[in-house]
Design a protein around this motif. Structure first.
Motif, mmCIF file in Angstrom:
data_model
loop_
_atom_site.group_PDB
_atom_site.id
_atom_site.type_symbol
_atom_site.label_atom_id
_atom_site.label_comp_id
_atom_site.label_asym_id
_atom_site.label_seq_id
_atom_site.Cartn_x
_atom_site.Cartn_y
_atom_site.Cartn_z
ATOM 1 N N ARG A 197 0.892 -1.111 -0.146
ATOM 2 C CA ARG A 197 0.118 -0.013 0.129
ATOM 3 C C ARG A 197 0.901 1.288 0.013
ATOM 4 N NH1 ARG A 197 -5.188 0.643 0.885
ATOM 5 N NH2 ARG A 197 -5.289 -1.518 1.704
ATOM 6 N N LEU A 198 1.929 1.176 0.831
ATOM 7 C CA LEU A 198 2.845 2.428 0.703
ATOM 8 C C LEU A 198 3.401 2.659 -0.526
ATOM 9 C CD1 LEU A 198 4.329 4.707 2.391
ATOM 10 C CD2 LEU A 198 5.677 3.008 3.416
ATOM 11 N N TRP B 50 0.991 4.147 -2.976
ATOM 12 C CA TRP B 50 0.857 5.544 -2.788
ATOM 13 C C TRP B 50 2.028 6.307 -2.994
ATOM 14 C CZ3 TRP B 50 2.831 9.290 0.406
ATOM 15 C CH2 TRP B 50 1.881 10.380 0.687
ATOM 16 N N GLY C 79 2.040 6.551 -6.932
ATOM 17 C CA GLY C 79 1.153 7.652 -7.265
ATOM 18 C C GLY C 79 1.345 8.842 -7.150
ATOM 19 N N VAL C 80 1.696 9.190 -6.164
ATOM 20 C CA VAL C 80 2.339 10.727 -5.789
ATOM 21 C C VAL C 80 3.028 11.138 -6.806
ATOM 22 C CG1 VAL C 80 2.848 12.268 -3.922
ATOM 23 C CG2 VAL C 80 1.170 10.584 -3.532
#
Length: 251
Positions: free
Chosen positions: A76-77, A80, A83-84
Motif C-alpha cells: 500500500r505504501l 501510494w 502514485g504521488v
C-alpha cells in the motif's frame, strides 16, 4: 499478498509505466518541434526544457517504478508513493511545457502573477519529489535479505546519486530565488542552471547501477564477484559526479 492488493499494485505500476512512456513521447515531440522551429537550445526560454524534462522525468518515473519493487516496503505504501510521484512528474513536465509554449521562463519566474503561480507550483512539486524519493532512498538502506547483495549495493548507490540530483536541483532553485528576492530577476535566469551538469549526471545513477546488477545476474558469476563489479561501477559513477561538480565550480 492478497489478490486484490496484487492487482492494485499492478494497476499502479502499469499506470506509472504508461505515464512515463507518455512523458518520454512528449520530450521526443518537443525535440521535433525544436528541429522545425529552431531557436536557441540554451537559455531560460527554449524547446530544450520541455524536451529534456519530458525525457528525464519519463525515464525516471519508469526507473523508480521498477526499482521500488526491490525495496522493503508494504504494498500500500509503495503504491501510494508511486502514485504521488507519477502525478508530480506530470505536474512538473506540464508546467514547464506550458511555459515553453508561452515563450516565457518556467523556473523562478515572478514577472507576472500567473508566471509566479506556475513557478510556485513547480517549486512545491520539487519539494514533493524530495519527500517521496527521500522515503524510497531510506528504504533502500534497510536490510533486505531477499534481494542479492549486488542489487542491494546498486540500489543504495543509485538512490545516493538520486539524492545528490535532488540536492543540486534544490540548490539551483534556491540560488535563483535569492536573486529574484534581491531584485535581480534576469540574473536569476542566468545563474539558476549553475549545477546543471552535476544534476544531469547524478539523476540517472538509479537506473544505470541497478540495470547493471540486473544484467550481471545473467552472467553466471557468483554474488561476491557481481558485487565487486557493481562497487567498481558505483565508484566510477561517483567520480563522474565529482568531475561534474568540479566543472560547475570553475565555470
Amino acid at each position: 499478498m492478497g489478490g486484490s492488493a496484487l492487482e492494485r499494485d499492478r494497476r499502479v505500476e502499469r499506470a506509472c509505466h504508461l505515464l512515463g512512456a507518455a512523458l518520454i513521447g512528449a520530450g521526443l515531440f518537443h525535440l521535433a518541434v525544436f528541429a522545425v522551429d529552431g531557436g536557441p537550445w540554451a537559455g531560460p526560454v527554449s524547446w530544450r526544457k520541455p524536451a529534456t524534462f519530458g525525457l528525464s522525468f519519463g525515464l525516471t518515473l519508469i526507473t523508480v517504478t521498477w526499482v521500488a519493487s526491490y525495496l522493503p516496503l508494504g504494498g500500500r505504501l509503495r503504491a501510494w508513493l508511486l502514485g504521488v510521484f507519477a502525478v508530480d512528474c506530470l505536474v512538473e513536465v506540464g508546467g514547464i511545457t506550458l511555459q515553453a509554449w508561452r515563450r516565457v521562463p518556467s523556473h523562478v519566474n515572478r514577472e507576472t502573477p500567473f508566471d509566479s503561480a506556475v513557478s510556485t507550483v513547480l517549486a512545491v512539486g520539487g519539494g514533493v519529489l524530495i519527500v517521496v524519493l527521500g522515503v524510497l532512498a531510506v528504504a533502500a538502506f534497510r536490510p533486505n535479505p531477499r534481494v542479492p547483495a549486488d542489487m542491494r549495493l546498486a540500489l543504495r548507490a543509485g538512490f545516493t546519486t538520486l539524492v545528490i540530483a535532488l540536492g543540486t536541483g534544490a540548490a539551483m532553485i534556491a540560488r535563483g530565488v535569492i536573486n529574484v528576492n534581491t531584485g535581480h530577476q534576469q540574473e536569476a535566469y542566468e545563474v539558476v542552471g549553475f549545477l546543471k551538469a552535476a544534476h544531469g549526471v547524478s539523476l540517472h545513477g538509479v537506473l544505470v547501477l541497478p540495470a547493471l546488477a540486473a544484467l550481471l545476474a545473467f552472467t553466471g558469476w557468483n554474488e561476491g564477484r557481481r558485487t565487486r563489479v557493481v562497487a567498481v561501477a558505483a565508484a566510477g559513477y561517483g567520480v563522474a559526479i565529482a568531475a561534474a561538480l568540479a566543472s560547475s565550480a570553475v565555470t
